[in-house]
Design a protein around this motif. Structure first.
Motif, PDB file in Angstrom:
ATOM      1  N   UNK A  25       0.853  -1.185   0.000  1.00 48.47           N
ATOM      2  CA  UNK A  25       0.000   0.000   0.000  1.00 48.47           C
ATOM      3  C   UNK A  25       0.894   1.241   0.000  1.00 48.47           C
ATOM      4  N   UNK A  26       0.297   2.416  -0.085  1.00 48.27           N
ATOM      5  CA  UNK A  26       1.089   3.649  -0.083  1.00 48.27           C
ATOM      6  C   UNK A  26       1.409   4.085   1.344  1.00 48.27           C
ATOM      7  N   UNK A  27       2.452   4.900   1.454  1.00 49.32           N
ATOM      8  CA  UNK A  27       2.813   5.461   2.753  1.00 49.32           C
ATOM      9  C   UNK A  27       1.673   6.336   3.269  1.00 49.32           C
ATOM     10  N   UNK A  28       0.991   7.024   2.352  1.00 46.89           N
ATOM     11  CA  UNK A  28      -0.122   7.881   2.741  1.00 46.89           C
ATOM     12  C   UNK A  28      -1.256   7.072   3.371  1.00 46.89           C
ATOM     13  N   UNK A  29      -1.475   5.854   2.885  1.00 47.89           N
ATOM     14  CA  UNK A  29      -2.506   4.988   3.468  1.00 47.89           C
ATOM     15  C   UNK A  29      -2.116   4.582   4.885  1.00 47.89           C
TER      16      UNK A  29
END
Length: 64
Positions: A25-29
């Motif tokens: 997943x993304x770091x933002x998630x």
């Protein structure tokens, strides 16, 4: 939903980016989950549970 993700990640000295990479997943998630702006899907919650080798209910706790 309350969660212990940030605490558990810190215990392993993982950055948000490292955790995100392991989960796909993304770091933002990761950041959104840690700051309680986003509740993970059930499949993602299971992935987190497996990665940390903890039952889901020890990581994620519904708010009363």
């Amino acid at each position: 939903m309350k969660n212990r993700l940030k605490e558990m990640r810190a215990e392993r000295e993982w950055s948000q980016s490292e955790l995100a990479g392991q989960l796909g997943i993304s770091r933002q998630t990761v950041n959104a989950i840690e700051t309680r702006k986003y509740d993970p899907s059930l499949p993602l919650a299971f992935k987190i549970s497996l990665l940390f080798q903890q039952p889901i209910e020890r990581i994620f706790v519904p708010e009363a």
